[in-house]
Enzyme design. Structure first.
Site, short mmCIF file in Angstrom:
data_model
loop_
_atom_site.label_atom_id
_atom_site.label_comp_id
_atom_site.label_asym_id
_atom_site.label_seq_id
_atom_site.Cartn_x
_atom_site.Cartn_y
_atom_site.Cartn_z
N GLY A 1 4.48 0.30 1.76
CA GLY A 1 5.20 -0.79 1.06
C GLY A 1 5.63 -0.38 -0.33
CG ASP B 1 -1.85 4.34 15.29
OD1 ASP B 1 -1.55 3.21 14.86
OD2 ASP B 1 -1.12 5.33 15.15
N GLY C 1 0.86 -1.19 0.00
CA GLY C 1 0.00 0.00 0.00
C GLY C 1 0.89 1.24 0.00
CE LYS D 1 1.99 5.90 16.17
NZ LYS D 1 1.71 7.08 15.42
N1 NAI Z 1 1.16 5.71 6.78
C1 NAI Z 1 1.95 6.13 7.77
O1 NAI Z 1 2.23 7.31 7.91
C2 NAI Z 1 2.52 5.16 8.73
C3 NAI Z 1 2.13 3.84 8.69
N2 NAI Z 1 2.66 2.96 9.59
C4 NAI Z 1 2.20 1.59 9.53
O2 NAI Z 1 2.50 1.04 8.25
C5 NAI Z 1 1.56 0.01 7.94
C6 NAI Z 1 1.05 0.21 6.52
O3 NAI Z 1 0.41 1.44 6.41
P1 NAI Z 1 -0.09 1.99 4.99
O4 NAI Z 1 0.88 1.62 3.94
O5 NAI Z 1 -0.40 3.42 5.20
O6 NAI Z 1 -1.43 1.15 4.80
P2 NAI Z 1 -2.16 0.75 3.40
O7 NAI Z 1 -3.57 0.45 3.73
O8 NAI Z 1 -1.86 1.77 2.37
O9 NAI Z 1 -1.42 -0.60 2.97
C7 NAI Z 1 -1.57 -1.80 3.66
C8 NAI Z 1 -1.31 -2.96 2.71
O10 NAI Z 1 -1.29 -4.16 3.47
C9 NAI Z 1 -1.95 -5.17 2.71
N3 NAI Z 1 -2.37 -6.22 3.62
C10 NAI Z 1 -3.39 -6.24 4.50
N4 NAI Z 1 -3.44 -7.43 5.14
C11 NAI Z 1 -2.41 -8.16 4.66
C12 NAI Z 1 -1.93 -9.46 4.91
N5 NAI Z 1 -2.53 -10.26 5.81
N6 NAI Z 1 -0.85 -9.91 4.22
C13 NAI Z 1 -0.24 -9.13 3.30
N7 NAI Z 1 -0.66 -7.87 3.01
C14 NAI Z 1 -1.73 -7.40 3.69
C15 NAI Z 1 -3.08 -4.43 2.02
O11 NAI Z 1 -3.55 -5.18 0.91
C16 NAI Z 1 -2.33 -3.15 1.60
O12 NAI Z 1 -1.63 -3.39 0.40
C17 NAI Z 1 0.47 0.09 9.02
O13 NAI Z 1 0.72 -0.88 10.00
C18 NAI Z 1 0.68 1.48 9.64
O14 NAI Z 1 0.33 1.56 11.00
C19 NAI Z 1 3.58 3.29 10.52
C20 NAI Z 1 4.03 4.57 10.59
C21 NAI Z 1 3.48 5.63 9.75
N1 LIG Z 2 -1.66 6.71 11.80
C1 LIG Z 2 -0.36 6.76 12.33
C2 LIG Z 2 0.61 6.40 11.27
C3 LIG Z 2 1.88 6.03 11.84
O1 LIG Z 2 2.01 5.27 12.75
C4 LIG Z 2 -0.04 8.16 12.82
O2 LIG Z 2 -0.73 9.04 12.40
O3 LIG Z 2 0.88 8.37 13.59
#
Ligand code: NAI
Ligand SMILES: N[C@@H](CC=O)C(=O)O
Length: 360
Positions: free
Chosen positions: A18, A220, A15, A224
């Site tokens: 990734g 969330d 997503g 943390k």
């Molecule tokens: N977006 C941000 O600013 C931050 C995000 N994070 C963490 O990063 C992670 C990803 O966040 P985003 O990329 O924003 O979310 P997103 O929703 O854009 O992407 C998540 C991806 O995970 C996939 N997915 C879901 N279940 C799965 C499984 N069982 N096996 C394999 N793939 C699976 C989905 O299909 C999607 O491609 C989350 O845990 C979030 O808390 C951490 C720090 C900051």
């Molecule tokens: N939703 C979270 C994303 C990172 O962990 C945040 O806003 O801090």
């Protein structure tokens, strides 16, 4: 080329974070080679249902390749592929927010994978799970890095660990832990835009969790706080965090994400009321506080003076005020973007390079 160390990265979740990580790795290849004699290959990428394999590493066409050639998979298929191709130095990247996926960590570790994770779930399930995971890591001599769990790309966990390991007495950690809630309240307090619109902007910028209620419910931020508490060796459980949820009961629990998104305008009126009650010098901020001495963890929405460090936050900045013995009354402060796909992917990338340096 032949003297390079080859590292293989399997990315679960393509997503926001990734897919940005894939771009960053692709762009950094020649630099990594030159500076670190490191070659990072990505033999497998997956979403929740499909996986795309290329034992030589995915190419710039990975998005189209994924669409055309990905296939349904189970975790055993991934493990089997890595074994069959005799791929060494393998790191599984958890860029999902999945509760189910973390159940794969132990099987992955048992089969030779190190783990780098942005997903906070594994560190915030029961303390028994937390311990069992670490036991498995010790037994199989594998590493688990998760700097992005708190503060995205900011060096929070490593700093806290270093202070703790050097015997520094940490009394309290307080601040705005969530980049998305920071963005939401910074924008909302200053503009005339409705709450639901600001929320939708935050989501479009990739700042919120896949289900924004994870942010708004306080869960969330609570995660943390719990992760930091456990770094300080407190055997705390998630249920012990006192949480003020910003999601009305009627939109939680029984509604799914789509239903919530369709009804999100129902949040506008209650937040408008809170905003109207503010004086000219006040803003709303969602804060977390870990009191190490009292062993209390609390997350809540507060009214803050505009001129305070927390009141002055801008954009998606987080702020962590760390109160310790040596620093005395004045906290040691870490501040910067606390969410966003680029900074988070960069944080994962740093963990990958750090881990790679410890591999042969
Ligand atoms: N977006 C941000 O600013 C931050 C995000 N994070 C963490 O990063 C992670 C990803 O966040 P985003 O990329 O924003 O979310 P997103 O929703 O854009 O992407 C998540 C991806 O995970 C996939 N997915 C879901 N279940 C799965 C499984 N069982 N096996 C394999 N793939 C699976 C989905 O299909 C999607 O491609 C989350 O845990 C979030 O808390 C951490 C720090 C900051
Ligand atoms: N939703 C979270 C994303 C990172 O962990 C945040 O806003 O801090």
């Amino acid at each position: 080329m032949s003297n390079s160390k080859h590292i293989h990265v399997v990315i679960f979740g393509i997503g926001n974070v990734g897919s940005t990580l894939i771009q960053q790795i692709n762009m950094a290849q020649s630099n990594l080679q030159l500076k670190h004699q490191l070659q990072i290959e990505i033999p497998i990428i997956t979403n929740s249902k499909l996986a795309f394999y290329n034992e030589n590493g995915i190419e710039n066409s990975w998005l189209i390749d994924f669409e055309k050639f990905s296939e349904p998979y189970k975790i055993e298929d991934i493990i089997q592929f890595i074994k069959a191709k005799k791929i060494k130095n393998v790191i599984a990247i958890d860029a999902t927010a999945s509760v189910d996926f973390v159940q794969n960590y132990v099987p992955l570790i048992e089969n030779g994978f190190h783990i780098v994770s942005a997903n906070k779930v594994a560190n915030t399930l029961s303390y028994d799970f937390y311990e069992a995971l670490r036991q498995s890591l010790r037994k199989h001599n594998k590493s688990f890095l998760y700097e992005t769990n708190v503060g995205a790309g900011l060096p929070i966990i490593e700093t806290i660990k270093n202070l703790y390991n050097s015997g520094e007495h940490i009394a309290k950690i307080r601040g705005v832990f969530s980049g998305s809630l920071s963005y939401i309240f910074n924008e909302y307090s200053e503009s005339d835009v409705s709450f639901s619109k600001v929320l939708s902007q935050a989501s479009k910028l990739g700042l919120t969790e896949p289900d924004a209620r994870e942010d708004l419910s306080g869960n969330d931020v609570a995660r943390k706080l719990l992760i930091l508490a456990r770094e300080l060796n407190l055997k705390t459980e998630f249920q012990q965090v006192k949480i003020e949820s910003l999601v009305p009961k009627k939109l939680n629990g029984k509604t799914n994400v789509q239903q919530f998104n369709a009804r999100v305008k129902e949040l506008d009126l209650p937040f408008q009321k809170r905003k109207t009650a503010l004086s000219k010098n006040q803003v709303l901020r969602y804060v977390g506080e870990l009191d190490v001495v009292r062993q209390t963890l609390e997350v809540k929405l507060i009214t803050e003076q505009k001129q305070s460090p927390i009141g002055q936050l801008k954009g998606a900045d987080s702020i962590f005020e760390i109160f310790t013995e040596s620093y005395g009354e004045k906290p040691f402060v870490i501040q910067g973007a606390g969410a966003g796909k680029a900074v988070t992917a960069r944080g994962l990338f740093s963990d990958i390079v750090k881990l790679s340096n410890s591999l042969n």
